[in-house]
Enzyme design. Sequence first.
Site: not given
Ligand code: GLN
Length: 548
Positions: A386, A520, A522
């Site tokens: 992410c 994600h 995970e």
């Molecule tokens: N802050 C980033 C976004 O909003 C990544 C979010 C995250 O890592 N869950 O796109």
Amino acid sequence: MMTENLNSKTKFIFITGGVVSSLGKGLASASLAAILQARGFKVRLRKLDPYLNVDPGTMNPCQHGEVFVTDDGTEADLDLGHYERFSGVACTRHDSVTSGKIYQQVLDKERRGDYLGATIQVIPHVTNEIKNFILSNLADEDFVLCEIGGTVGDIEGQPYLETIRQLAYELGRQRTMFIHLTLLPYIPTAGELKTKPTQHSVKQLQEYGIQPDILLCRSQVPIPQNEKRKIALFCNVREERVIAALDAQSIYHVPMAYSREGLDKEVCQYFGIEAPSANLDKWKQIAEVTENPEGEVRIAVVGKYQLQEAYKSLSEALVHGGIANRYKVKIQWTDAEDIEKNGAAAYLSDVNGILIPGGFGSRGTEGKIQAIRHAREQNIPCFGICYGMQMAVIETMRNVAGVQNAGSSEIDHTCEAVVGLMTEWDKDGRQEVRGSHTDLGGTMRLGAYPCVLADGSKAAAIYNSREISERHRHRYEVNLKYEALLRQSGMLITGKSPDGRLPEIVERQDHPWFIGVQFHPELKSKPFSPHPLFVAFVKAAIDNSRLL
Ligand code: GLN
């Protein structure tokens, strides 16, 4: 009451906690679910959180740990992660609720005039809403395990205790059970376990009209029979239902330990049901691998949230990747701000893999970018998740493509916004639209979305598939207009949304293992079905350790 559609065989187990917080109620609930499953029962787990936030999505992970995300895009308590990992049953928005959400529903009804002029009160309006949550959206489960967050005595928890008291009365005690998790502190100078805090906690539950049926007592040392007898006597619980929950070697040993102590036997006996004894072979196998690893690899997680609970699913997924390779994964928690002060080499020269997790806001981002540069230049396996993927793209743009002011508009409005605010995307055929002034709560791109993988890519080989579905939680995305420049700089976009508009995966061709994902992974990894990306990443780290 909402019992019309309720299957009459479904039984409800309510799990409360007392004495202190952080006793591991979530893990205890997940473990009970696992041993009931091992006896052939169909289970469902639910979490009721008394705090007033509508969901944990806007809470700082340093306070409340990771925000778990379900396929249907619910931002939920991290205990749902334990539930999914231990039971394999996917949670939905019907499995997680907070007081904030309950009150929101009550107040919406009040504004609509649904209450026909009544005075709105905690009993019955709030308690009825909680009851509806507990009893609705069930199928033909044998057991529904409802964990009440917090500790008995918390002011916000009272409506929940009142609700489960009423439910026990309405459904009958033959269909409801109360399990109370407590702590027996060990006083080394006296060489004794103390039962008084448990007695007090049970007294407090009894004041709310709840008589626990089973006491699950966390303890560092085995509980002598005379202490169990004493607890039983004072707390009005049968002696064999005072069950020791001793500190375990690993969380994977907990279901077996509970079963050995007789927890599932007592649950079955209480409800008067016959069932074959628990088949815990798969847990035994996992425990066996964790006890006898073939080696150890060291993986740095370069984050910024000091609380390890903030990366719960991530550290679990790394362990799962280790189990699949029969290796122990030693996680080195590295603070991105330390790297900013002292440089990446000071922390990362002897690690076999570097993982950059998700995150929000500017703090620590330059340290993450330095860590990624180190991994790229030193050929250390690198996994960006992410925010980590977004930082990997920025690193390549700055240090390979030569766009010095490449950045994200989340952090800096004057940069070359290689990563920018996502304003529209498709969700199940519907268009979602966002602007920079949208509320922060529940408005990210959340939940499961499909992703198409490029032929011949490392990602496609790892997944052994062309189309995958993964869970998301982000507001920004890599701007596709930089795709050609990234390609020239050795970074390919090898996963995209099916309409080709959103980049989902990047990988470097000139590196042993360098992958960034916008989702994600995970969140979907389980000990019995480890996520392929984590299996492959840990494998690459093991290969790296053999080079050193
Ligand atoms: N802050 C980033 C976004 O909003 C990544 C979010 C995250 O890592 N869950 O796109």
